[in-house]
Design a protein around this motif. Sequence first.
Motif, PDB file in Angstrom:
ATOM      1  N   ARG A   4     -11.785  15.285  29.793  1.00  0.00           N
ATOM      2  CA  ARG A   4     -12.263  15.330  28.667  1.00  0.00           C
ATOM      3  C   ARG A   4     -12.020  13.321  27.853  1.00  0.00           C
ATOM      4  O   ARG A   4     -10.846  13.636  27.762  1.00  0.00           O
ATOM      5  N   LEU A   5     -13.363  13.802  27.319  1.00  0.00           N
ATOM      6  CA  LEU A   5     -12.852  12.113  26.443  1.00  0.00           C
ATOM      7  C   LEU A   5     -13.369  12.544  24.627  1.00  0.00           C
ATOM      8  O   LEU A   5     -13.589  13.183  24.411  1.00  0.00           O
ATOM      9  N   THR A   6     -12.416  11.802  24.149  1.00  0.00           N
ATOM     10  CA  THR A   6     -12.238  11.809  23.010  1.00  0.00           C
ATOM     11  C   THR A   6     -12.786  10.683  22.485  1.00  0.00           C
ATOM     12  O   THR A   6     -12.790   9.723  22.183  1.00  0.00           O
ATOM     13  N   GLU A   7     -13.777  11.115  21.407  1.00  0.00           N
ATOM     14  CA  GLU A   7     -14.663   9.961  20.623  1.00  0.00           C
ATOM     15  C   GLU A   7     -14.085   9.383  19.421  1.00  0.00           C
ATOM     16  O   GLU A   7     -14.175   8.188  19.621  1.00  0.00           O
ATOM     17  N   GLN A   8     -12.985   9.993  18.894  1.00  0.00           N
ATOM     18  CA  GLN A   8     -12.775   9.097  17.818  1.00  0.00           C
ATOM     19  C   GLN A   8     -11.617   7.902  18.350  1.00  0.00           C
ATOM     20  O   GLN A   8     -11.804   6.579  18.248  1.00  0.00           O
ATOM     21  N   ALA A   9     -10.755   8.261  19.849  1.00  0.00           N
ATOM     22  CA  ALA A   9     -10.313   7.445  21.128  1.00  0.00           C
ATOM     23  C   ALA A   9     -10.787   6.493  21.129  1.00  0.00           C
ATOM     24  O   ALA A   9     -10.182   5.176  21.252  1.00  0.00           O
ATOM     25  N   LEU A  10     -12.438   6.718  21.157  1.00  0.00           N
ATOM     26  CA  LEU A  10     -12.818   5.721  22.202  1.00  0.00           C
ATOM     27  C   LEU A  10     -13.925   5.005  21.043  1.00  0.00           C
ATOM     28  O   LEU A  10     -13.743   3.880  21.348  1.00  0.00           O
ATOM     29  N   ALA A  11     -14.277   5.211  19.850  1.00  0.00           N
ATOM     30  CA  ALA A  11     -14.111   4.559  18.552  1.00  0.00           C
ATOM     31  C   ALA A  11     -13.335   3.620  18.350  1.00  0.00           C
ATOM     32  O   ALA A  11     -13.776   2.860  18.205  1.00  0.00           O
ATOM     33  N   ASP A  12     -11.904   4.202  17.930  1.00  0.00           N
ATOM     34  CA  ASP A  12     -11.181   3.009  17.882  1.00  0.00           C
ATOM     35  C   ASP A  12     -10.316   1.662  19.303  1.00  0.00           C
ATOM     36  O   ASP A  12     -10.390   0.923  19.189  1.00  0.00           O
ATOM     37  N   ALA A  13     -11.383   2.289  20.091  1.00  0.00           N
ATOM     38  CA  ALA A  13     -10.703   1.107  21.446  1.00  0.00           C
ATOM     39  C   ALA A  13     -11.757  -0.267  21.567  1.00  0.00           C
ATOM     40  O   ALA A  13     -12.230  -0.209  21.776  1.00  0.00           O
ATOM     41  N   LEU A  14     -13.064   0.817  21.229  1.00  0.00           N
ATOM     42  CA  LEU A  14     -14.454  -0.018  20.988  1.00  0.00           C
ATOM     43  C   LEU A  14     -14.918  -0.451  19.734  1.00  0.00           C
ATOM     44  O   LEU A  14     -15.949  -1.356  19.733  1.00  0.00           O
ATOM     45  N   GLY A  15     -14.014  -0.509  18.891  1.00  0.00           N
ATOM     46  CA  GLY A  15     -14.194  -0.786  17.308  1.00  0.00           C
ATOM     47  C   GLY A  15     -15.540  -0.640  16.932  1.00  0.00           C
ATOM     48  O   GLY A  15     -16.317  -1.557  16.450  1.00  0.00           O
ATOM     49  N   VAL A  16     -15.448   0.158  16.983  1.00  0.00           N
ATOM     50  CA  VAL A  16     -16.679   1.233  16.558  1.00  0.00           C
ATOM     51  C   VAL A  16     -16.472   2.151  15.960  1.00  0.00           C
ATOM     52  O   VAL A  16     -15.629   2.904  15.493  1.00  0.00           O
ATOM     53  N   SER A  17     -17.897   3.178  14.840  1.00  0.00           N
ATOM     54  CA  SER A  17     -17.754   4.003  13.984  1.00  0.00           C
ATOM     55  C   SER A  17     -18.050   5.258  15.210  1.00  0.00           C
ATOM     56  O   SER A  17     -18.689   4.650  16.901  1.00  0.00           O
ATOM     57  N   ARG A  18     -17.741   6.991  14.595  1.00  0.00           N
ATOM     58  CA  ARG A  18     -17.718   7.519  15.782  1.00  0.00           C
ATOM     59  C   ARG A  18     -19.474   7.704  16.014  1.00  0.00           C
ATOM     60  O   ARG A  18     -19.877   7.892  16.857  1.00  0.00           O
ATOM     61  N   SER A  19     -20.796   7.400  15.167  1.00  0.00           N
ATOM     62  CA  SER A  19     -21.744   7.345  15.617  1.00  0.00           C
ATOM     63  C   SER A  19     -22.480   7.302  16.846  1.00  0.00           C
ATOM     64  O   SER A  19     -22.938   7.752  17.170  1.00  0.00           O
ATOM     65  N   PRO A  20     -22.155   6.056  17.028  1.00  0.00           N
ATOM     66  CA  PRO A  20     -22.812   5.345  18.016  1.00  0.00           C
ATOM     67  C   PRO A  20     -21.948   5.621  19.095  1.00  0.00           C
ATOM     68  O   PRO A  20     -22.129   6.036  20.239  1.00  0.00           O
ATOM     69  N   VAL A  21     -20.477   6.248  19.390  1.00  0.00           N
ATOM     70  CA  VAL A  21     -19.758   6.606  20.367  1.00  0.00           C
ATOM     71  C   VAL A  21     -20.293   8.109  21.112  1.00  0.00           C
ATOM     72  O   VAL A  21     -20.767   7.613  22.412  1.00  0.00           O
ATOM     73  N   HIS A  22     -20.989   8.704  20.125  1.00  0.00           N
ATOM     74  CA  HIS A  22     -21.232   9.536  20.288  1.00  0.00           C
ATOM     75  C   HIS A  22     -22.886   9.076  21.090  1.00  0.00           C
ATOM     76  O   HIS A  22     -23.094  10.472  22.146  1.00  0.00           O
ATOM     77  N   LYS A  23     -23.900   8.943  20.323  1.00  0.00           N
ATOM     78  CA  LYS A  23     -25.123   8.177  21.139  1.00  0.00           C
ATOM     79  C   LYS A  23     -24.746   7.759  22.201  1.00  0.00           C
ATOM     80  O   LYS A  23     -26.021   8.129  23.227  1.00  0.00           O
ATOM     81  N   ALA A  24     -23.943   7.400  22.653  1.00  0.00           N
ATOM     82  CA  ALA A  24     -23.231   6.499  23.809  1.00  0.00           C
ATOM     83  C   ALA A  24     -23.333   7.506  25.087  1.00  0.00           C
ATOM     84  O   ALA A  24     -24.046   7.367  26.258  1.00  0.00           O
ATOM     85  N   MET A  25     -22.675   8.518  24.687  1.00  0.00           N
ATOM     86  CA  MET A  25     -22.125   9.480  25.265  1.00  0.00           C
ATOM     87  C   MET A  25     -22.918  10.076  25.545  1.00  0.00           C
ATOM     88  O   MET A  25     -23.583  10.435  27.052  1.00  0.00           O
ATOM     89  N   SER A  26     -24.490  10.620  25.194  1.00  0.00           N
ATOM     90  CA  SER A  26     -24.671  11.387  25.336  1.00  0.00           C
ATOM     91  C   SER A  26     -26.146  10.670  25.883  1.00  0.00           C
ATOM     92  O   SER A  26     -27.481  11.251  27.276  1.00  0.00           O
ATOM     93  N   PHE A  27     -25.978   9.185  26.078  1.00  0.00           N
ATOM     94  CA  PHE A  27     -26.811   8.166  26.702  1.00  0.00           C
ATOM     95  C   PHE A  27     -26.648   8.037  28.131  1.00  0.00           C
ATOM     96  O   PHE A  27     -26.986   8.108  29.219  1.00  0.00           O
ATOM     97  N   LEU A  28     -24.815   8.236  27.920  1.00  0.00           N
ATOM     98  CA  LEU A  28     -24.709   8.171  29.798  1.00  0.00           C
ATOM     99  C   LEU A  28     -24.375   9.685  30.652  1.00  0.00           C
ATOM    100  O   LEU A  28     -24.850   9.911  30.902  1.00  0.00           O
ATOM    101  N   GLU A  29     -24.639  10.746  29.795  1.00  0.00           N
ATOM    102  CA  GLU A  29     -24.822  12.050  30.252  1.00  0.00           C
ATOM    103  C   GLU A  29     -25.918  11.808  30.761  1.00  0.00           C
ATOM    104  O   GLU A  29     -26.485  12.913  31.426  1.00  0.00           O
ATOM    105  N   GLY A  30     -27.192  11.198  30.419  1.00  0.00           N
ATOM    106  CA  GLY A  30     -28.596  11.964  30.729  1.00  0.00           C
ATOM    107  C   GLY A  30     -29.040  10.917  31.825  1.00  0.00           C
ATOM    108  O   GLY A  30     -29.243  10.862  32.651  1.00  0.00           O
ATOM    109  N   LEU A  31     -27.511   9.704  31.826  1.00  0.00           N
ATOM    110  CA  LEU A  31     -27.952   8.678  33.941  1.00  0.00           C
ATOM    111  C   LEU A  31     -26.324   9.357  34.141  1.00  0.00           C
ATOM    112  O   LEU A  31     -26.801   9.048  36.054  1.00  0.00           O
ATOM    113  N   GLY A  32     -26.386  11.271  34.177  1.00  0.00           N
ATOM    114  CA  GLY A  32     -25.583  11.358  35.556  1.00  0.00           C
ATOM    115  C   GLY A  32     -24.066  10.761  35.000  1.00  0.00           C
ATOM    116  O   GLY A  32     -22.489  12.185  35.621  1.00  0.00           O
ATOM    117  N   ALA A  33     -23.279  10.193  34.256  1.00  0.00           N
ATOM    118  CA  ALA A  33     -22.066   9.294  33.553  1.00  0.00           C
ATOM    119  C   ALA A  33     -20.721  10.512  33.543  1.00  0.00           C
ATOM    120  O   ALA A  33     -19.801  10.919  33.500  1.00  0.00           O
TER     121      ALA A  33
END
Length: 327
Positions: free
Chosen positions: A39-68
């Motif tokens: 399980r991936l935590t949006e806040q932890a990933l946002a902190d690691a990437l230095g961005v807010s949670r919103s683009p992380v959520h969209k990026a995760m949805s993007f990767l879900e569409g690719l099967g990742a």
Amino acid sequence: MPRPSVARPNAEESAAAVPAVAARLLDALCRADHPIGRRLTEQALADALGVSRSPVHKAMSFLEGLGALSSIPNRGFFVAQPSAKLRRLRLPDGAESDEAAYMNLAEDRLAGALPAESTESALMQRYRLTRLQVQRVLNRMAREGMVERKAGRGWMFRPLLGSVESHRESYRFRMIIEPAALLEPTFRIDKVGFERVRSEQLRMLDGGIEKWTTSERFRAGAEFHETLVGCSGNRFLIDALRNVNRLRRVIEYRTHGNSAQDRARLYRQCEEHLQLLDLVEAGERIEASYAMRRHLDVVGSVKTGDAQRHASARAPARPDRGIEVHL
């Protein structure tokens, strides 16, 4: 009656930026080597990437569409593929063009063709990029310590190593501090850090050398050395190494080529990194110190084209063979 204001998305939340954030997120997932179902935590990933949670959520949805990734309502996102398959995933749009733009700016700055100070508009015109592309590249360079935003308008590039001689001096400096760091009385093994860099070096050997970008390969090498020096417990040593790595980043990109000879060299470097970890974990820190100096001497001489010194550096420098090594 005045119309209610509508918040406009910032650059990192724009749909155009989603592939770029997804590329960074995918790289982080590959390096973490998570098992399927993690399980991936949006806040932890946002902190690691230095961005807010919103683009992380969209990026995760993007990767879900690719099967990742996969998702479960009200539970979040989960890793859907092993790291070996994630590393082979190709992202559409964004990532490749951003990497090319990054390298163009870095090369021009190193060659002196780009002034020390610039604006986003000037860079857009010079490189025929959109404002979002320029902002993504500059934000990445800022995270890597290459640029900083001016108090007013514009960006300022920080100094870089720009000559073979300065590159050689950086390796000579590292040959002083890195072997010594392994002998510090406060040295303590960071087990989590060792596991992380060992896993990354193994992934380099298992296809990363052939498939990763130049910047990814540089990051893996820099992280390895910074992890070992960080175990020294001496903040001045690790701060000094991080500063050198920041200064040499772009000139190292030039020497991390893709020829068969370059790849063979990278395989040797990864194998030596693993041997260094083995020595330290076995309690052989004196031997590891000599091996580190020898490793840096050989790598530095290859990177700077000093063939004569490279040949002499091939001789073992173990203390039990009577060769004097200055730490």
